[in-house]
Design an enzyme around this catalytic site. Structure first.
Site, PDB file in Angstrom:
ATOM      1  N   SER A   1      -9.788   1.781   2.879  1.00 51.49           N
ATOM      2  CA  SER A   1      -8.913   2.567   2.036  1.00 51.49           C
ATOM      3  C   SER A   1      -7.839   1.755   1.302  1.00 51.49           C
ATOM      4  CB  SER A   1      -8.232   3.639   2.884  1.00 51.49           C
ATOM      5  OG  SER A   1      -7.402   3.028   3.854  1.00 51.49           O
TER       6      SER A   1
ATOM      7  N   LYS B   1       0.851  -1.201   0.000  1.00 50.96           N
ATOM      8  CA  LYS B   1       0.000   0.000   0.000  1.00 50.96           C
ATOM      9  C   LYS B   1       0.881   1.245   0.000  1.00 50.96           C
ATOM     10  CE  LYS B   1      -3.924   2.010   2.571  1.00 50.96           C
ATOM     11  NZ  LYS B   1      -4.807   1.865   3.734  1.00 50.96           N
TER      12      LYS B   1
ATOM     13  N   SER C   1      -9.990  -0.646   7.096  1.00 48.88           N
ATOM     14  CA  SER C   1      -9.447  -0.510   5.740  1.00 48.88           C
ATOM     15  C   SER C   1      -8.735  -1.715   5.158  1.00 48.88           C
ATOM     16  CB  SER C   1      -8.497   0.675   5.670  1.00 48.88           C
ATOM     17  OG  SER C   1      -9.232   1.846   5.579  1.00 48.88           O
TER      18      SER C   1
HETATM   19  N1  GLN Z   1     -13.370   4.085   6.353  1.00 47.19           N
HETATM   20  C1  GLN Z   1     -12.433   4.405   7.377  1.00 47.19           C
HETATM   21  C2  GLN Z   1     -12.079   5.859   7.290  1.00 47.19           C
HETATM   22  O1  GLN Z   1     -12.316   6.412   6.287  1.00 47.19           O
HETATM   23  C3  GLN Z   1     -11.269   3.517   7.188  1.00 47.19           C
HETATM   24  C4  GLN Z   1      -9.945   4.091   7.469  1.00 47.19           C
HETATM   25  C5  GLN Z   1      -8.841   3.116   7.552  1.00 47.19           C
HETATM   26  O2  GLN Z   1      -8.987   2.020   8.109  1.00 47.19           O
HETATM   27  N2  GLN Z   1      -7.686   3.539   7.081  1.00 47.19           N
HETATM   28  O3  GLN Z   1     -11.574   6.447   8.189  1.00 47.19           O
END
Ligand code: GLN
Length: 511
Positions: free
Chosen positions: A149, A74, A173
């Site tokens: 994400s 990532k 995420s």
């Molecule tokens: N949907 C969550 C957010 O937008 C996920 C974030 C994450 O786990 N990086 O904050």
């Protein structure tokens, strides 16, 4: 199913060659990335060179435990000499001068890093639509999102562009995109895997974890990225258990907690039926299903979006365009203020050199060139969602609202953690759907941030409690998209969720 252990066996016996494997993955990237957009950066020559080097080690019997694994990373995890953009204009030119601990560990075990994976900007989002590289699309249906994400990491594994990948999970995420893309995604216990070299979003939540095509590969990856690291001050100084052995010796008698709060309104009916069918299969197979309550679940989303944005607003303050990140065009500011670049540079030097209090006082009162430069750099550098988070986070931390929001959310976080502690007195794992729906269409939730946040309803509590969780493929919806089942486990009990996941996998392959 073919897992990395069997690939390694074939590599060792000379039945296959890592250069051939890497060439196949590179060709999959070339063929599929224009529609899926999972990989944002890769260098074919260097991948093939690495493959040949690792192959030599394998042939001479001197390779590490991850030799043969082709890994996507990532774009929020630092890799020396690579661009680490975090999918943000703010860092579009940032090149890391060091490797994150997880990267050091992967390289030390001879993993082959094939490319950098797309994501939501600074890991904020649930769809990988907030990216300067454009959205990652779901390999099962490119009109749908990949989740987020870590959508690029999930889609890269699902589209066979690599064996495994690394993502980060701050509020779901890893698990949510794994569920949307039909792959395995594991969020370790907070502090189990070093955060050193992970660009910070919300430091008391952020976790690095693997994506894979099967549970055994996630166990293998976790085995080698977990462990104490003195460079991460929250890192747990606890021995790493043997996760691979755990999935090879699956205990059928798991006690599985079923929380009613995770099966209520808002859950797609077909997903509910799919998960229930899996549960009755597990029960027939020897597992004990235990009804449990996690009464503070309903406060999870609000609590998370207060605490995570507060931490983000502080973490992202470093991108001022001076020490870090995109810097707006000097000349335009010069023009606006009728000042010369040298005068602006002088101001910057004064501010950076001055005592903090003094600098803040001097700067906030004035419409100085420096203030303009900060504003312009941050306005241009950050996308809409990131700005929304910074504003929200700054608000909940501001003097008048701190107690009402931030301090209260901290208390609720504790209550959520206590719910889990009580539950884990009775059960080994807790089961739920990973997400309330299958992957939604691109653009569907773009104008409704709250709807987007609601996607995280089943994944977010594990982050608030700091416990581990895994999403494992549980079949397909009649719309043709994958459904994921989530198992959550107590802190440092990754073996349990891996075992439960492996049971599901075995039921599928037997059935
Ligand atoms: N949907 C969550 C957010 O937008 C996920 C974030 C994450 O786990 N990086 O904050």
């Amino acid at each position: 199913m073919k897992n990395l252990l069997s690939v390694q066996e074939r590599l060792r016996s000379g039945k296959t060659d890592l250069t051939d494997i890497a060439t196949q993955y590179l060709s999959n990237i070339k063929n599929k990335n224009s529609s899926v957009n999972a990989i944002v950066q890769y260098d074919e020559d260097s991948v093939l060179k690495q493959a040949a080097e690792i192959q030599e080690k394998i042939s001479s019997g001197k390779s590490g435990a991850l030799a043969g694994a082709v890994v996507g990373v990532k774009d929020v995890i630092c890799e020396k000499g690579k661009k680490v953009t975090c999918a943000s204009h703010m860092l579009h030119n940032f090149e890391s001068v060091y490797d994150a601990t997880v990267i050091e560990k992967l390289l030390a075990e001879d993993a082959l890093l094939i490319g950098r994976c797309n994501m939501d900007e600074f890991a904020m989002g649930s769809s990988t639509e907030n990216s300067i590289h454009g959205p990652t699309r779901n390999p099962h249906n490119t009109e749908h999102v990949s989740g987020g994400s870590s959508g690029g990491s999930a889609a890269a594994v699902a589209a066979n562009m690599c064996d495994v990948s690394l993502g980060s999970d701050t509020g779901g995420s890893i698990r949510q995109p794994a569920s949307y893309c039909g792959v395995v995604g594991l969020k370790p216990t907070y502090s189990r895997v070093s955060r050193h070299g992970l660009v910070a979003f919300a430091s008391s939540f952020d976790c690095i974890g693997p994506f894979s095509k099967n549970v055994t590969d996630s166990a293998l990856m976790l085995q080698h990225i977990a462990g104490f690291d003195g460079r991460d001050n929250s890192s747990a100084d606890k021995p790493v258990n043997d996760y691979v052995v755990a999935v090879q010796n699956v205990d059928k008698k798991l006690r599985i907690g079923v929380p009613e709060e995770y099966f209520g309104d808002g859950l797609d009916d077909e997903i509910r039926t799919t998960i229930q069918a899996q549960l009755s299969d597990l029960e027939k197979d020897g597992a004990e299903l235990v009804p449990i309550g996690l009464p503070h679940t309903k406060y999870g989303i609000a609590t998370y979006y207060i605490l995570a944005t507060a931490e983000a607003s502080s973490n992202l303050a470093r991108y001022d365009g001076i020490r870090y990140g995109h810097r707006a065009n000097f000349e335009k500011i010069e023009e606006e203020l009728g000042l010369e670049a040298a005068a602006i540079e002088q101001q910057i030097k004064i501010a950076v050199g001055a005592e903090k209090e003094e600098a803040i006082e001097r700067l906030t009162k004035l419409d100085t060139p420096l203030i303009r430069l900060y504003k312009k750099s941050r306005t241009e550098g950050f996308g809409r969602e990131v700005k929304r988070r910074i504003l929200l986070g700054t608000y909940v931390l501001s003097a008048g609202y701190y107690d009402a929001y931030y301090a209260k959310a901290q208390k609720v976080r504790r209550l959520i953690k206590q719910d889990f502690e009580a539950a884990f007195d009775k059960v080994d794992v807790i089961v739920s759907p990973t997400a309330p729906t299958t992957a939604f269409k691109l653009g569907e939730n773009q104008d409704d941030p709250v709807q987007m946040y609601l996607n995280d309803v089943y994944t977010i509590s594990a982050n608030l409690a700091g416990i581990c969780g895994i999403s494992v493929p549980a079949g397909f919806h009649s719309n043709g998209l994958p459904v994921g089942i989530q198992f959550m486990g107590n802190s440092f009990m990754e073996e349990n969720i891996l075992r439960a996941g492996r049971r599901i996998e075995m039921l599928h392959s037997e059935g």
